[in-house]
Scaffold this motif. Structure first.
Motif, mmCIF file in Angstrom:
data_model
loop_
_atom_site.group_PDB
_atom_site.id
_atom_site.type_symbol
_atom_site.label_atom_id
_atom_site.label_comp_id
_atom_site.label_asym_id
_atom_site.label_seq_id
_atom_site.Cartn_x
_atom_site.Cartn_y
_atom_site.Cartn_z
ATOM 1 N N GLN A 64 0.833 -1.209 0.000
ATOM 2 C CA GLN A 64 0.000 0.000 0.000
ATOM 3 C C GLN A 64 0.874 1.268 0.000
ATOM 4 O OE1 GLN A 64 -2.878 0.107 3.181
ATOM 5 N NE2 GLN A 64 -4.372 1.208 1.947
ATOM 6 N N LEU A 65 2.018 1.182 0.684
ATOM 7 C CA LEU A 65 2.948 2.323 0.675
ATOM 8 C C LEU A 65 3.425 2.600 -0.742
ATOM 9 C CD1 LEU A 65 5.261 1.654 3.793
ATOM 10 C CD2 LEU A 65 3.209 3.053 3.684
ATOM 11 N N ASP A 66 3.763 1.521 -1.449
ATOM 12 C CA ASP A 66 4.245 1.699 -2.833
ATOM 13 C C ASP A 66 3.156 2.275 -3.727
ATOM 14 O OD1 ASP A 66 6.769 0.909 -2.255
ATOM 15 O OD2 ASP A 66 6.540 -1.154 -2.938
ATOM 16 N N LEU A 67 1.930 1.816 -3.496
ATOM 17 C CA LEU A 67 0.818 2.335 -4.291
ATOM 18 C C LEU A 67 0.640 3.842 -4.016
ATOM 19 C CD1 LEU A 67 -1.623 2.033 -6.177
ATOM 20 C CD2 LEU A 67 -2.989 1.372 -4.191
ATOM 21 N N GLY A 68 0.638 4.193 -2.751
ATOM 22 C CA GLY A 68 0.497 5.607 -2.384
ATOM 23 C C GLY A 68 1.595 6.435 -3.020
ATOM 24 N N GLY A 69 2.806 5.904 -3.016
ATOM 25 C CA GLY A 69 3.943 6.615 -3.609
ATOM 26 C C GLY A 69 3.769 6.786 -5.102
ATOM 27 N N SER A 70 3.279 5.722 -5.760
ATOM 28 C CA SER A 70 3.130 5.793 -7.224
ATOM 29 C C SER A 70 2.048 6.801 -7.607
ATOM 30 C CB SER A 70 2.829 4.402 -7.797
ATOM 31 O OG SER A 70 1.512 4.015 -7.472
ATOM 32 N N VAL A 71 1.011 6.907 -6.771
ATOM 33 C CA VAL A 71 -0.036 7.905 -7.036
ATOM 34 C C VAL A 71 0.581 9.296 -7.015
ATOM 35 C CG1 VAL A 71 -2.134 8.967 -6.089
ATOM 36 C CG2 VAL A 71 -1.909 6.476 -6.113
ATOM 37 N N TYR A 72 1.416 9.529 -6.023
ATOM 38 C CA TYR A 72 2.070 10.830 -5.892
ATOM 39 C C TYR A 72 2.988 11.109 -7.079
ATOM 40 C CZ TYR A 72 2.161 14.035 -1.877
ATOM 41 O OH TYR A 72 1.929 15.050 -1.011
ATOM 42 N N LEU A 73 3.771 10.065 -7.418
ATOM 43 C CA LEU A 73 4.784 10.276 -8.461
ATOM 44 C C LEU A 73 4.154 10.516 -9.823
ATOM 45 C CD1 LEU A 73 7.529 7.663 -7.462
ATOM 46 C CD2 LEU A 73 7.548 10.136 -7.120
ATOM 47 N N ARG A 74 3.068 9.811 -10.107
ATOM 48 C CA ARG A 74 2.475 9.927 -11.449
ATOM 49 C C ARG A 74 1.933 11.343 -11.687
ATOM 50 N NH1 ARG A 74 -2.928 6.715 -10.001
ATOM 51 N NH2 ARG A 74 -4.295 8.522 -9.676
ATOM 52 N N LEU A 75 1.718 12.072 -10.597
ATOM 53 C CA LEU A 75 1.167 13.428 -10.746
ATOM 54 C C LEU A 75 2.204 14.398 -11.294
ATOM 55 C CD1 LEU A 75 -0.692 13.422 -7.352
ATOM 56 C CD2 LEU A 75 -1.758 13.372 -9.602
ATOM 57 N N GLY A 76 3.477 14.009 -11.173
ATOM 58 C CA GLY A 76 4.559 14.815 -11.746
ATOM 59 C C GLY A 76 4.462 16.275 -11.350
ATOM 60 N N PRO A 77 4.506 17.182 -12.332
ATOM 61 C CA PRO A 77 4.504 18.618 -12.020
ATOM 62 C C PRO A 77 3.251 19.060 -11.274
ATOM 63 C CG PRO A 77 4.401 18.222 -14.396
ATOM 64 C CD PRO A 77 4.623 16.898 -13.769
ATOM 65 N N LEU A 78 2.139 18.349 -11.497
ATOM 66 C CA LEU A 78 0.913 18.745 -10.791
ATOM 67 C C LEU A 78 1.099 18.555 -9.275
ATOM 68 C CD1 LEU A 78 -1.924 17.256 -13.038
ATOM 69 C CD2 LEU A 78 -1.032 19.588 -12.980
ATOM 70 N N GLY A 79 1.766 17.471 -8.914
ATOM 71 C CA GLY A 79 2.042 17.210 -7.490
ATOM 72 C C GLY A 79 2.926 18.311 -6.910
ATOM 73 N N GLN A 80 3.906 18.705 -7.715
ATOM 74 C CA GLN A 80 4.803 19.770 -7.224
ATOM 75 C C GLN A 80 4.059 21.097 -7.087
ATOM 76 O OE1 GLN A 80 8.381 19.633 -9.747
ATOM 77 N NE2 GLN A 80 8.087 17.435 -9.792
ATOM 78 N N LEU A 81 3.128 21.340 -8.008
ATOM 79 C CA LEU A 81 2.315 22.561 -7.902
ATOM 80 C C LEU A 81 1.448 22.509 -6.633
ATOM 81 C CD1 LEU A 81 1.161 23.205 -11.578
ATOM 82 C CD2 LEU A 81 2.697 24.627 -10.194
ATOM 83 N N ALA A 82 0.919 21.324 -6.334
ATOM 84 C CA ALA A 82 0.092 21.183 -5.130
ATOM 85 C C ALA A 82 0.926 21.425 -3.880
ATOM 86 C CB ALA A 82 -0.531 19.793 -5.083
#
Lengths: 488, 402
Positions: free
Chosen positions: B101-119
């Motif tokens: 589940q940790l890896d899944l949570g991490g992949s959700v974050y990573l796939r957001l790319g620049p959008l995650g960084q904007l957030a």
């Protein structure tokens, strides 16, 4: 009266000993035992005070003072050796003297007396040894530690190196101009003073709380406390300015502490002399700057202020004054050498035999040596209760001592002072004030551990002591506090 | 006068920073008493260890820490009890932890790319910078605004290594970074406590549990909420995994179990409680947020780049207003922009991409791969070859999005 130190003896032992002892009365300066004498007797001081005096090239130095209930002559008795010091009455004194033959006779006839007597003498010697060994003063006898490894490179505050480089370059420029004779001496002195002031200002600037916290945070995983960061910044400025500052004779001496403790008598004498000296082109100018800093001015103004106070205490009756950590004994020599001193007497106590001998020599020159006792010893009572003894005093004072004592040692000294004063007697002490402009210079460049105190903190110290309070005033330099307390 | 004053409860004396308790009590009831101690509690395990490290010669503490991190506490000869105690807690994996589940949570974050960084930059950090006491440690350095860019990059790096696959496993980079950041927090606490200027009565303990909790939920629920507003969609499994990831990160960073959040609902409640009780933003909060908005100017070299950076600043201002709401944005003096008109097509584009990702096989995997590279590249550019040092890690008290 059975001496406390011989508490292991029974009352019957003591009765037998006093029966066989000779009772002798001495007047002031009466010699109970002469240094080098082949005495094997034991001496029990019944009343009054005596000084343990040693001769240093013709000058007399008191190494201890004994009061009622104390024993002397025990070392010669035990070692069967000549007396190491003279015992001189400090005033009227009564002594019981038990000769070697009487002691032998008693030891052979009273069962168990030998072990009780020798054990008592061993305790006496042990206590004296402890008294002489415990300085109770954290600054005295301290050794310097290596000043590296406090912080990482990243923790040196931005701008520090540039600020220090600027000062160094300025000084180099002045030195060059002096060599070329292109700078008039007064202008050079002003420029050097300005540059040296900049050293103090740089210390102030980079020791500010926010700068230190910022520096500590610049490398958090170095796990350095604020104190370590300050030490690192101080060490950097110390290293970078060392060569110039140490060209001043006074700064070099204040740093080197050649006698093993701060503010030794020669340092204080140089401050009073106020004649700049040093090496090279810059040395005398740095010396001149330092002599005008608040620290040096405080030493001069406080000495003058204490002198005035002591003069005001002189009355018709001969007064007895004691100066603690006396060093050059400047105040006492000025006072007793003056015309108003009358029959006043004084005791100057210091750890430094050299200081006392120099003062004794000066007292000889002034013709007042018979009125001053120069006593070798530590003035700070040890925390085991052992302490120096004095006959009741009119005034006890010290200049530049309290700042080297922590609160507990200072309290012990105040309580001891209170006991040594006669009713109505006065204690006068100084302490460098919190906010002293030279505080950082003293701590980080001269490596002094100094307890600066605010008016409130100094007052509180007296309030907690047997005095119960004191009048505190700031001295003219703005760097020192003067406390005056009276024994009711 | 407030009917519920700090220190009124039977617990420890609460600092003055805990304000507006009457309103908070109306909204959250007795939770305000349960949360109060979080303002006066640090991290005893880490605090004890840095005290020990402070007594060691320079570099000695760091060496022992790295040895224990890299090779395990058993490799340290005669470890000090404080070091052993911390690693006993770190090496213990709570029963609820699920590494998949940790890896899944991490992949959700990573796939957001620049959008995650904007957030992160336009929601999580501005909300955090709105905490008047949370920014005080930054004010203490006297260089409040000078390190904004560096702080942003280091925060981004922290999130990135946490989210990488296996990042929070025992020897993962995220695990080690989190432990280092934990000890940095403890060292900051120690330094600030030694400062006579730190007002314990007003501010409580520096970087208390409350601020750690706020930081933690700013990385979880605040980012999730913000990205939803931007058109991103998360399945309940994905959002639970993100919450799970940051819950374990909270455990490793020294957060007490009662202040970690397992669900978004819990996190939103806690975020609201923090927001209600922390007081309005100070001038320092405003300065810090302005500095954050100006970070793009940091990289601009040429006049053209500076012009572009100014446009970026407008965009970031607008996006931040959109994420945190007009009221908070006004309090932080963020200027109004016309960006809201551009946000609709942006949101539409994101929604379309999200639909593609969810429906077309392989796109999600591709998104994770590209997003991960984007995170890495941003950090690489931002650091410009300088090693990550975490000079002053973020420890904000986050608020929930409105």
């Amino acid at each position: 009266m059975k001496p406390d130190l011989l508490s292991l003896l029974t009352d019957e032992d003591w009765r037998l000993m006093t029966e066989r002892a000779t009772r002798r009365n001495f007047e002031k300066d009466g010699m109970a035992l002469r240094e080098g004498a082949e005495s094997r007797s034991l001496f029990f001081l019944q009343s009054g005070y005596v000084q343990v005096v040693r001769d240093f090239h013709g000058l007399r130095l008191t190494v201890a003072r004994l009061g009622p209930g104390e024993v002397f002559g025990e070392m010669s008795f035990l070692e069967r050796a000549p007396a190491m010091a003279s015992i001189v009455a400090d005033g009227p004194a009564q002594v019981l003297i038990l000769s070697e033959q009487e002691i032998e006779s008693l030891l052979n006839s009273v069962p168990g007396l030998a072990s009780r007597l020798y054990q008592s003498l061993a305790v006496t010697l042990s206590r004296r040894l402890r008294r002489s060994g415990d300085t109770g003063n954290e600054s005295i006898g301290s050794t310097r530690t290596a000043r590296t490894g406090f912080t990482t490179e990243r923790q040196l505050p931005p701008g520090l190196a540039q600020a220090v480089d600027g000062i160094k370059q300025g000084l180099q420029q002045i030195e060059l101009q002096l060599r070329n004779r292109s700078l008039p001496p007064e202008q050079a002195a002003a420029a050097v003073a300005g540059a040296c002031d900049q050293v103090c200002a740089t210390l102030e600037r980079f020791m500010r709380d926010e700068v230190v916290v910022d520096a500590g945070m610049a490398d958090l995983l170095a796990f350095r406390d604020a104190g370590a960061v300050r030490a690192g910044i101080g060490a950097y400025i110390f290293r970078e300015t060392f060569s110039v500052l140490m060209s001043s004779a006074l700064v070099a001496r204040a740093f080197a502490m050649p006698r093993g403790f701060p503010d030794d008598w020669e340092t204080i004498a140089a401050i009073h002399l106020d004649e700049p000296t040093g090496d090279g082109q810059l040395g005398p100018l740095v010396d001149r700057w330092f002599l005008q800093r608040p620290l040096c001015r405080a030493r001069r103004t406080s000495t003058a202020a204490v002198g005035k106070l002591l003069t005001s205490l002189l009355g018709d009756d001969p007064a007895a004054f004691t100066c603690l950590a006396a060093g050059s004994c400047h105040e006492i020599l000025e006072l007793l050498g003056g015309t108003q001193a009358g029959g006043a007497t004084a005791t100057c106590i210091d750890l430094d035999a050299g200081a006392l001998l120099a003062a004794a020599e000066r007292a000889e020159d002034l013709g007042i040596s018979d009125r001053i006792t120069f006593q070798l010893g530590n003035v700070v009572p040890a925390d085991n209760g052992e302490q120096l003894l004095l006959p009741p005093q009119h005034a006890i004072f010290a200049v530049g001592l309290f700042e080297y004592l922590g609160d507990e040692a200072a309290l012990r000294l105040l309580d001891w002072t209170h006991r040594q004063l006669q009713p109505g007697g006065t204690a006068i002490f100084t302490n460098l004030v919190e906010g002293n402009p030279d505080a950082l210079f003293m701590e980080y460049l001269l490596e002094r551990k100094v307890h600066h105190r605010s008016v409130e903190a100094f007052t509180e110290l007296f309030r907690r002591s047997s005095f119960g309070g004191a009048t505190i005033t700031a001295d003219a330099s703005g760097a020192d506090l003067l406390a005056r307390a009276r024994k009711n | 006068m407030s009917a519920i004053a700090p220190g009124r409860s039977t617990g420890p004396q609460l600092p003055a920073r805990y304000t507006n308790l009457d309103s908070a009590h109306s909204a959250h009831g007795s939770r305000i008493h349960a949360f109060g101690p979080a303002l006066v509690q640090g991290d005893p395990l880490a605090d004890d260890l840095v005290e020990y490290f402070a007594s060691r010669p320079l570099g000695g503490g760091r060496k022992q820490l790295e040895q224990a991190l890299d090779h395990g506490i058993e490799s340290v000869r005669n470890p000090h009890p404080t070091l052993a105690a911390l690693f006993a807690q770190l090496d213990h994996v709570p029963l609820w932890v699920d590494f998949d589940q940790l890896d899944l949570g991490g992949s959700v974050y990573l796939r957001l790319g620049p959008l995650g960084q904007l957030a992160l930059g336009c929601a999580a950090l501005p909300l955090a910078y709105g905490s008047p006491v949370g920014v005080v440690p930054l004010v203490f350095t006297g260089r409040l605004t000078q390190r904004a860019f560096r702080r942003l990059i280091e925060t981004t790096h922290f999130v990135y290594v946490t989210c990488k696959p296996g990042g929070l496993r025992r020897h993962g980079e995220g695990f080690k970074t989190t432990v280092r950041v934990r000890l940095m927090h403890a060292q900051i606490r120690r330094l600030l406590r030694q400062s006579p200027k730190w007002d314990m009565q007003a501010w409580g303990v520096p970087i208390p549990q409350a601020d750690l909790a706020g930081t933690n939920l700013s990385f979880s629920v605040v980012v999730l909420e913000s990205l939803r507003r931007l058109g991103c969609s998360f399945s309940s499994r994905e959002s639970e995994a993100v919450m799970h990831l940051w819950r374990y990160s909270g455990y490793l960073i020294g957060l007490e179990p009662q202040f970690t959040c397992a669900t978004e609902a819990e996190a939103l409640r806690m975020g609201d409680l923090i927001a209600m009780t922390q007081g309005p933003p100070s001038g320092d909060c405003v300065a810090l947020t302005q500095a954050l908005m100006n970070v793009t100017m940091h990289m601009a070299q040429t006049p053209a780049q500076r012009k572009a950076a100014q446009q970026w600043r407008k965009f970031l201002n607008g996006l931040t207003r959109y994420f945190i709401g007009a009221e908070r944005a006004d309090a932080l003096q963020l200027p109004k922009t016309r960006l809201r008109f551009a946000l609709y097509p942006m949101r539409l584009t994101v929604m379309l991409c999200e639909t593609l990702r969810r429906t077309v096989p392989g796109v999600n995997t591709l998104a994770v791969r590209i997003g991960s590279k984007t995170w890495g590249k941003s950090i690489e550019i931002g650091l410009a070859g300088v090693k990550v040092s975490y000079e002053l890690p973020e420890h904000p008290a986050a608020r929930s999005t409105h």
